[in-house]
Design a protein around this motif. Structure first.
Motif, PDB file in Angstrom:
ATOM      1  N   CYS A  11       0.855  -1.185   0.000  1.00 32.89           N
ATOM      2  CA  CYS A  11       0.000   0.000   0.000  1.00 32.89           C
ATOM      3  C   CYS A  11       0.891   1.236   0.000  1.00 32.89           C
ATOM      4  O   CYS A  11       1.737   1.396   0.882  1.00 32.89           O
ATOM      5  N   VAL A  12       0.714   2.087  -0.995  1.00 32.72           N
ATOM      6  CA  VAL A  12       1.503   3.310  -1.129  1.00 32.72           C
ATOM      7  C   VAL A  12       0.604   4.504  -0.813  1.00 32.72           C
ATOM      8  O   VAL A  12      -0.460   4.666  -1.419  1.00 32.72           O
ATOM      9  N   ILE A  13       1.028   5.324   0.137  1.00 32.03           N
ATOM     10  CA  ILE A  13       0.298   6.530   0.523  1.00 32.03           C
ATOM     11  C   ILE A  13       1.220   7.730   0.304  1.00 32.03           C
ATOM     12  O   ILE A  13       2.334   7.762   0.830  1.00 32.03           O
ATOM     13  N   VAL A  14       0.768   8.686  -0.483  1.00 32.05           N
ATOM     14  CA  VAL A  14       1.489   9.947  -0.612  1.00 32.05           C
ATOM     15  C   VAL A  14       0.911  10.918   0.410  1.00 32.05           C
ATOM     16  O   VAL A  14      -0.296  11.157   0.446  1.00 32.05           O
ATOM     17  N   SER A  15       1.773  11.473   1.234  1.00 32.58           N
ATOM     18  CA  SER A  15       1.310  12.378   2.288  1.00 32.58           C
ATOM     19  C   SER A  15       1.861  13.776   2.067  1.00 32.58           C
ATOM     20  O   SER A  15       2.976  13.959   1.564  1.00 32.58           O
ATOM     21  N   PHE A  16       1.048  14.743   2.440  1.00 29.31           N
ATOM     22  CA  PHE A  16       1.469  16.143   2.463  1.00 29.31           C
ATOM     23  C   PHE A  16       0.636  16.852   3.514  1.00 29.31           C
ATOM     24  O   PHE A  16      -0.582  17.021   3.345  1.00 29.31           O
ATOM     25  N   ASN A  17       1.280  17.214   4.608  1.00 26.64           N
ATOM     26  CA  ASN A  17       0.588  17.861   5.734  1.00 26.64           C
ATOM     27  C   ASN A  17      -0.688  17.102   6.090  1.00 26.64           C
ATOM     28  O   ASN A  17      -1.760  17.691   6.242  1.00 26.64           O
ATOM     29  N   GLY A  18      -0.530  15.806   6.257  1.00 24.14           N
ATOM     30  CA  GLY A  18      -1.682  14.942   6.510  1.00 24.14           C
ATOM     31  C   GLY A  18      -1.850  14.530   7.955  1.00 24.14           C
ATOM     32  O   GLY A  18      -2.522  13.530   8.236  1.00 24.14           O
ATOM     33  N   VAL A  41       5.123   7.902   1.256  1.00 28.34           N
ATOM     34  CA  VAL A  41       6.026   8.845   0.592  1.00 28.34           C
ATOM     35  C   VAL A  41       5.589  10.240   1.000  1.00 28.34           C
ATOM     36  O   VAL A  41       4.514  10.697   0.605  1.00 28.34           O
ATOM     37  N   ASP A  42       6.399  10.898   1.802  1.00 26.12           N
ATOM     38  CA  ASP A  42       5.999  12.210   2.333  1.00 26.12           C
ATOM     39  C   ASP A  42       6.585  13.332   1.502  1.00 26.12           C
ATOM     40  O   ASP A  42       7.802  13.424   1.316  1.00 26.12           O
ATOM     41  N   ASN A  43       5.703  14.214   1.020  1.00 24.37           N
ATOM     42  CA  ASN A  43       6.086  15.322   0.147  1.00 24.37           C
ATOM     43  C   ASN A  43       6.489  16.562   0.946  1.00 24.37           C
ATOM     44  O   ASN A  43       5.891  17.630   0.797  1.00 24.37           O
ATOM     45  N   ALA A  44       7.512  16.409   1.781  1.00 25.08           N
ATOM     46  CA  ALA A  44       8.066  17.550   2.538  1.00 25.08           C
ATOM     47  C   ALA A  44       7.007  18.223   3.405  1.00 25.08           C
ATOM     48  O   ALA A  44       6.862  19.453   3.399  1.00 25.08           O
ATOM     49  N   SER A  45       6.283  17.437   4.187  1.00 27.52           N
ATOM     50  CA  SER A  45       5.275  17.996   5.087  1.00 27.52           C
ATOM     51  C   SER A  45       5.918  18.905   6.121  1.00 27.52           C
ATOM     52  O   SER A  45       7.030  18.647   6.595  1.00 27.52           O
ATOM     53  N   ASN A  67       8.123  19.031  -2.299  1.00 26.81           N
ATOM     54  CA  ASN A  67       6.827  18.511  -2.727  1.00 26.81           C
ATOM     55  C   ASN A  67       6.914  18.138  -4.200  1.00 26.81           C
ATOM     56  O   ASN A  67       6.995  19.012  -5.068  1.00 26.81           O
ATOM     57  N   LEU A  68       6.884  16.846  -4.486  1.00 25.39           N
ATOM     58  CA  LEU A  68       7.023  16.357  -5.853  1.00 25.39           C
ATOM     59  C   LEU A  68       5.696  16.267  -6.589  1.00 25.39           C
ATOM     60  O   LEU A  68       5.682  15.957  -7.781  1.00 25.39           O
ATOM     61  N   GLY A  69       4.599  16.523  -5.888  1.00 24.37           N
ATOM     62  CA  GLY A  69       3.300  16.326  -6.507  1.00 24.37           C
ATOM     63  C   GLY A  69       2.807  14.907  -6.301  1.00 24.37           C
ATOM     64  O   GLY A  69       3.544  14.017  -5.853  1.00 24.37           O
TER      65      GLY A  69
END
Length: 331
Positions: A11-18, A41-45, A67-69
């Motif tokens: 399971c892949v979760i992309v997170s951003f300020n989550g 995968v955290d986008n620089a939260s 943040n890679l999108g």
């Protein structure tokens, strides 16, 4: 962990300020009836997202420096999952709560019909009492009408329903699909990356299916009321979305590139004029024209990406060395 006990589904979760949703999301995955390896995968939260993910020892955290999108970050997680031997990859938004048996239902349908490359559970609202209205309006109603007809008329519900496109808030992707079609095109930072991948799936003969027995609750954490967002921010956000829509229209596999290009740019230009002179919506007009101006310099790159995606291969998935112990690998 031995090869026999290692889960086949990642399971892949992309997170951003989550931070507000991450713990609930990960706790729900612990309840899955199918064992999962979980990759975040955290986008620089800038909040406590990484610290919360770190409280779950089963999670592999891949922090990014920027943040890679949505698409590029997912590609990193997908590549890691495949390198570690996953047979299926399940993509999940951070602001969701997955039903415990959802993965089991998706795997059952994937095994029953190997032509399926993308399988999507039913998307419910935050309370889980009804279907998510955005999912119903923009995906089920236009693309999975057979399911909607059966549900409304009280007919027996089929195990799965073929669809033209479904959103990537929760997707099960087979390894064969990822190796032959690839991941998300980095042309899209946010918006339309899932529409593009659905179009590529159809082009290469893979089916897309809604599996109603599988479900998840989508909390939609980032949908703030439009009235509370400053006009300049709304303009930037809308221009970004329209830019992705134009790129997607140009890049679609159907039709000739030149025709797609002319139609997409002309259509958006005319739409901007209509918004300004008919509806007096200057934000929408400027966003549309701004999107066109952003896309024009990108045309050569869009052409290259379209040409690549017309061929088979694991496009856009970065090479990642496997982290599996040597004894886990096949000789």
């Amino acid at each position: 962990m031995s090869a026999l006990s290692r889960p086949d589904v990642a399971c892949v979760i992309v997170s951003f300020n989550g931070a507000p949703w991450m713990a609930d999301c990960l706790r729900a995955l612990r309840e899955s009836t199918v064992p999962l390896r979980v990759i975040v995968v955290d986008n620089a939260s800038s909040d406590d997202t990484r610290a919360i993910a770190g409280q779950f020892p089963e999670v592999t955290l891949l922090p990014q420096a920027q943040n890679l999108g949505f698409g590029r970050a997912n590609n990193i997680g997908i590549a890691r999952a495949l390198a570690d031997g996953a047979r299926q990859v399940f993509l999940l938004n951070q602001d969701t709560v997955l039903a415990p048996d959802a993965i089991a239902h998706l795997l059952r349908e994937a095994a029953a019909d190997p032509s399926l490359g993308i399988l999507c559970p039913l998307q419910l609202d935050g309370e889980g009492r009804s279907m998510d209205p955005t999912f119903l309006r923009y995906y089920v109603a236009p693309h999975a009408t057979a399911y909607l007809t059966d549900a409304v008329m009280g007919h027996p519900i089929a195990p799965h329903y073929r669809a033209h496109a479904l959103p990537a808030a929760a997707w099960l992707l087979t390894r064969e699909f990822l190796e032959q079609v690839g991941g998300f095109d980095p042309l899209f930072f946010l918006y339309c990356e899932d529409d593009d991948l659905c179009a590529r799936a159809r082009h290469h003969g893979f089916g897309i299916a809604l599996v109603p027995a599988a479900s998840f609750r989508h909390l939609r954490g980032f949908h703030a009321p439009a009235s509370s967002i400053p006009a300049a921010q709304r303009l930037r956000k809308r221009a970004s979305r329209l830019r992705s829509i134009v790129v997607n229209d140009i890049k679609k596999p159907q039709g000739r590139f030149g025709r797609n290009l002319w139609y997409a740019l002309a259509s958006q230009t005319v739409q901007g004029a209509l918004q300004l002179f008919v509806y007096f919506n200057w934000v929408e007009a400027l966003a549309g024209w701004g999107a066109v101006l952003r896309v024009i310099p990108e045309v050569p790159r869009i052409r290259r990406h379209r040409q690549a995606c017309l061929t088979r291969g694991p496009h856009w998935l970065p090479p990642v060395p496997s982290t599996r112990p040597s004894e886990d690998r096949a000789p």
